[in-house]
Design an enzyme around this catalytic site. Sequence first.
Site, PDB file in Angstrom:
ATOM      1  N   GLU A  43       0.847  -1.203   0.000  1.00 31.63           N
ATOM      2  CA  GLU A  43       0.000   0.000   0.000  1.00 31.63           C
ATOM      3  C   GLU A  43       0.879   1.248   0.000  1.00 31.63           C
ATOM      4  OE1 GLU A  43      -2.703   0.487   3.310  1.00 31.63           O
ATOM      5  OE2 GLU A  43      -3.773   2.125   2.302  1.00 31.63           O
ATOM      6  N   GLU A  68       4.586   4.563   4.268  1.00 34.66           N
ATOM      7  CA  GLU A  68       3.938   5.788   4.755  1.00 34.66           C
ATOM      8  C   GLU A  68       4.989   6.848   5.080  1.00 34.66           C
ATOM      9  OE1 GLU A  68       0.876   7.227   5.086  1.00 34.66           O
ATOM     10  OE2 GLU A  68       2.095   8.836   5.930  1.00 34.66           O
ATOM     11  N   ASP A 118      -2.845  12.081  -1.278  1.00 37.28           N
ATOM     12  CA  ASP A 118      -2.951  13.542  -1.111  1.00 37.28           C
ATOM     13  C   ASP A 118      -3.233  14.185  -2.470  1.00 37.28           C
ATOM     14  OD1 ASP A 118      -2.447  13.441   1.621  1.00 37.28           O
ATOM     15  OD2 ASP A 118      -0.283  13.538   1.331  1.00 37.28           O
ATOM     16  N   PHE A 193      -9.920   7.427   5.447  1.00 35.71           N
ATOM     17  CA  PHE A 193     -10.423   8.466   4.541  1.00 35.71           C
ATOM     18  C   PHE A 193     -11.687   8.015   3.822  1.00 35.71           C
ATOM     19  CE2 PHE A 193      -7.968  12.405   4.023  1.00 35.71           C
ATOM     20  CZ  PHE A 193      -7.087  12.224   5.065  1.00 35.71           C
TER      21      PHE A 193
HETATM   22  C1  LIG Z   1      -4.966  11.522   2.511  1.00 32.71           C
HETATM   23  S1  LIG Z   1      -3.981  10.379   3.383  1.00 32.71           S
HETATM   24  C2  LIG Z   1      -4.797   8.816   3.102  1.00 32.71           C
HETATM   25  C3  LIG Z   1      -4.359   7.757   4.071  1.00 32.71           C
HETATM   26  C4  LIG Z   1      -5.022   6.378   3.848  1.00 32.71           C
HETATM   27  N1  LIG Z   1      -4.642   5.803   2.590  1.00 32.71           N
HETATM   28  C5  LIG Z   1      -6.520   6.485   3.951  1.00 32.71           C
HETATM   29  O1  LIG Z   1      -7.191   6.344   2.920  1.00 32.71           O
HETATM   30  O2  LIG Z   1      -7.024   6.708   5.056  1.00 32.71           O
HETATM   31  C6  LIG Z   1      -2.565  10.235   2.338  1.00 32.71           C
HETATM   32  C7  LIG Z   1      -1.397   9.571   3.027  1.00 32.71           C
HETATM   33  O3  LIG Z   1      -0.347   9.396   2.092  1.00 32.71           O
HETATM   34  C8  LIG Z   1       0.881   9.674   2.746  1.00 32.71           C
HETATM   35  N2  LIG Z   1       1.879  10.013   1.718  1.00 32.71           N
HETATM   36  C9  LIG Z   1       1.941  11.115   0.957  1.00 32.71           C
HETATM   37  N3  LIG Z   1       2.983  11.066   0.112  1.00 32.71           N
HETATM   38  C10 LIG Z   1       3.599   9.869   0.357  1.00 32.71           C
HETATM   39  C11 LIG Z   1       4.743   9.238  -0.161  1.00 32.71           C
HETATM   40  N4  LIG Z   1       5.464   9.813  -1.133  1.00 32.71           N
HETATM   41  N5  LIG Z   1       5.106   8.030   0.332  1.00 32.71           N
HETATM   42  C12 LIG Z   1       4.385   7.440   1.319  1.00 32.71           C
HETATM   43  N6  LIG Z   1       3.279   7.996   1.849  1.00 32.71           N
HETATM   44  C13 LIG Z   1       2.897   9.199   1.372  1.00 32.71           C
HETATM   45  C14 LIG Z   1       0.555  10.822   3.666  1.00 32.71           C
HETATM   46  O4  LIG Z   1       1.509  10.965   4.709  1.00 32.71           O
HETATM   47  C15 LIG Z   1      -0.823  10.403   4.170  1.00 32.71           C
HETATM   48  O5  LIG Z   1      -0.745   9.595   5.329  1.00 32.71           O
END
Ligand SMILES: C[S@@+](CC[C@H](N)C(=O)[O-])C[C@H]1O[C@@H](n2cnc3c(N)ncnc32)[C@H](O)[C@@H]1O
Length: 212
Positions: A43, A68, A118, A193
Amino acid sequence: MQHRPPQVPDRNPQFSPRSRFCDPSDTSRFANALASSLPIELEIGSGKGLFLTQAAQKQLHHTFIGLELATKYARDAQAKLERLGIANACFIACDAVAVIDRDVPDNKLAAVHVYFPDPWWKSKHKKRRVLSDETIVNIQRTLIPGGQLHFWTDVLDYYEEAVARIMELTQFRGPFYVPEPVAEHTMDYRTHFERRTRLNGLPVYRARFEKP
Ligand SMILES: C[S@@+](CC[C@H](N)C(=O)[O-])C[C@H]1O[C@@H](n2cnc3c(N)ncnc32)[C@H](O)[C@@H]1O
């Protein structure tokens, strides 16, 4: 593409954090998980870890890896796995974009999951989206034949652009329609989310692709 094994992190502060793991325990945990003989599901942006923690308990014969960027989320989710005694999953604090590019071999993954990445709304920031052309090509490279890409988002613009790029850049079959799962109680959501979006009455856009 030649596979390069996980590296011991470089502590040079000038070295970009996009290109390394957060600490050596992550490096070895990641290498161990990748060495699994079970089907491996990865993931990107696992957040607080709801999806992976639930999936690992339902599919005991798969190995799950959550990548993450937010170290605290990855650490807390890993601690929860350990409290629950879940041994077929792990959370790694790292930049998934760099790690997939550098450390995941060709034809390795049974599935890649990208849930609610994001959005980076502003045009000048869209290049920061994790589902970039580079990542899409790497997902195709690292999936096994028959491997699945699952992509869900609440951002229509992200959905349309990413699905179009996936269709242009890969030979994947799809997008296949993914019906909205029934949610009867608070844990019936794939991710935090998804729960937040649906409880706010907003739509979720879902796609599944398959590598031929
Ligand atoms: C909007 S949140 C969604 C989290 C989860 N997937 C959910 O649906 O609840 C996006 C997540 O992606 C992580 N993220 C952003 N850019 C990333 C990267 N380059 N590598 C790993 N994680 C990343 C952020 O830290 C954040 O926790």
